[in-house]
Scaffold this motif. Structure first.
Motif, PDB file in Angstrom:
ATOM      1  N   VAL A  43       0.839  -1.203   0.000  1.00 41.31           N
ATOM      2  CA  VAL A  43       0.000   0.000   0.000  1.00 41.31           C
ATOM      3  C   VAL A  43       0.874   1.254   0.000  1.00 41.31           C
ATOM      4  CG1 VAL A  43      -1.646   1.334   1.376  1.00 41.31           C
ATOM      5  CG2 VAL A  43      -2.006  -1.103   1.033  1.00 41.31           C
ATOM      6  N   ALA A  88       2.275   2.230  -3.332  1.00 40.24           N
ATOM      7  CA  ALA A  88       1.358   2.883  -4.262  1.00 40.24           C
ATOM      8  C   ALA A  88       1.470   4.402  -4.208  1.00 40.24           C
ATOM      9  CB  ALA A  88      -0.080   2.471  -3.959  1.00 40.24           C
ATOM     10  N   ALA A 107      -3.877   6.911  -6.514  1.00 43.54           N
ATOM     11  CA  ALA A 107      -3.078   6.127  -5.575  1.00 43.54           C
ATOM     12  C   ALA A 107      -3.893   5.735  -4.347  1.00 43.54           C
ATOM     13  CB  ALA A 107      -1.839   6.906  -5.158  1.00 43.54           C
ATOM     14  N   PHE A 124      -6.132   2.868  -5.433  1.00 39.69           N
ATOM     15  CA  PHE A 124      -5.353   1.635  -5.526  1.00 39.69           C
ATOM     16  C   PHE A 124      -4.965   1.131  -4.134  1.00 39.69           C
ATOM     17  CE2 PHE A 124      -4.533   2.396 -10.077  1.00 39.69           C
ATOM     18  CZ  PHE A 124      -4.701   1.101 -10.542  1.00 39.69           C
ATOM     19  N   GLY A 125      -4.614   2.061  -3.249  1.00 38.09           N
ATOM     20  CA  GLY A 125      -4.264   1.668  -1.889  1.00 38.09           C
ATOM     21  C   GLY A 125      -5.411   0.993  -1.167  1.00 38.09           C
ATOM     22  N   MET A 182      -5.794  -2.463  -2.634  1.00 35.64           N
ATOM     23  CA  MET A 182      -4.715  -3.328  -2.151  1.00 35.64           C
ATOM     24  C   MET A 182      -4.926  -3.718  -0.696  1.00 35.64           C
ATOM     25  SD  MET A 182      -1.428  -1.388  -3.666  1.00 35.64           S
ATOM     26  CE  MET A 182      -1.318  -0.904  -5.365  1.00 35.64           C
TER      27      MET A 182
END
Length: 139
Positions: free
Chosen positions: A74, A77, A108, A111-112, A115
């Protein structure tokens, strides 16, 4: 049973995380500017990744290693938008670069969250003779 054990392979990421943070704090305290703040944010993202790697290599149990692998994944990212923000702070002002930088942080963050909450990108961890390492889902 201990959750962590000493591993010489955890020393390089731990030392690099400490050095990066010490240098970034030193620069932030001596020269406070938009560029130094951007460099500090980049250093925090990189140091978080390296710290997670140090704990990942020292983990004994798979569950603990998976937690640190996820934390490192994480934090990784956020390295790209932090690097872009650093470059934007150096270059002459242009409003479109700041908009792209803000969009990069939003992407980001998304995406974090993916994830952190799913196993879509990282499927688990694998034990090697030197410690655990994340396994990624490439399908």
């Amino acid at each position: 049973m201990p959750v962590y054990q000493f591993s010489p392979f955890a020393i390089p990421p731990a030392v690099s995380a400490a050095l990066v943070m010490l240098l970034a704090i030193g620069i932030l305290l001596t020269r406070f500017s938009r560029t130094s703040v951007a460099m500090f944010i980049l250093a925090v993202a990189a140091a978080a990744w390296q710290t997670a790697c140090a704990f990942l290599f020292s983990a004994v149990e798979e569950r603990t290693a998976l937690m640190w692998a996820t934390a490192g994944f994480v934090s990784l990212a956020f390295v790209a938008p932090a690097a872009y923000q650093f470059v934007v702070s150096i270059l002459p002002g242009a409003s479109h670069r700041r908009i792209v930088s803000a969009a990069g942080w939003l992407v980001a963050a998304q995406f974090g969250m993916v994830m952190l909450t799913t196993g879509y990108f990282m499927s688990g961890v694998r034990r090697f003779w030197w410690g655990f390492h994340p396994t990624y889902d490439t399908a």
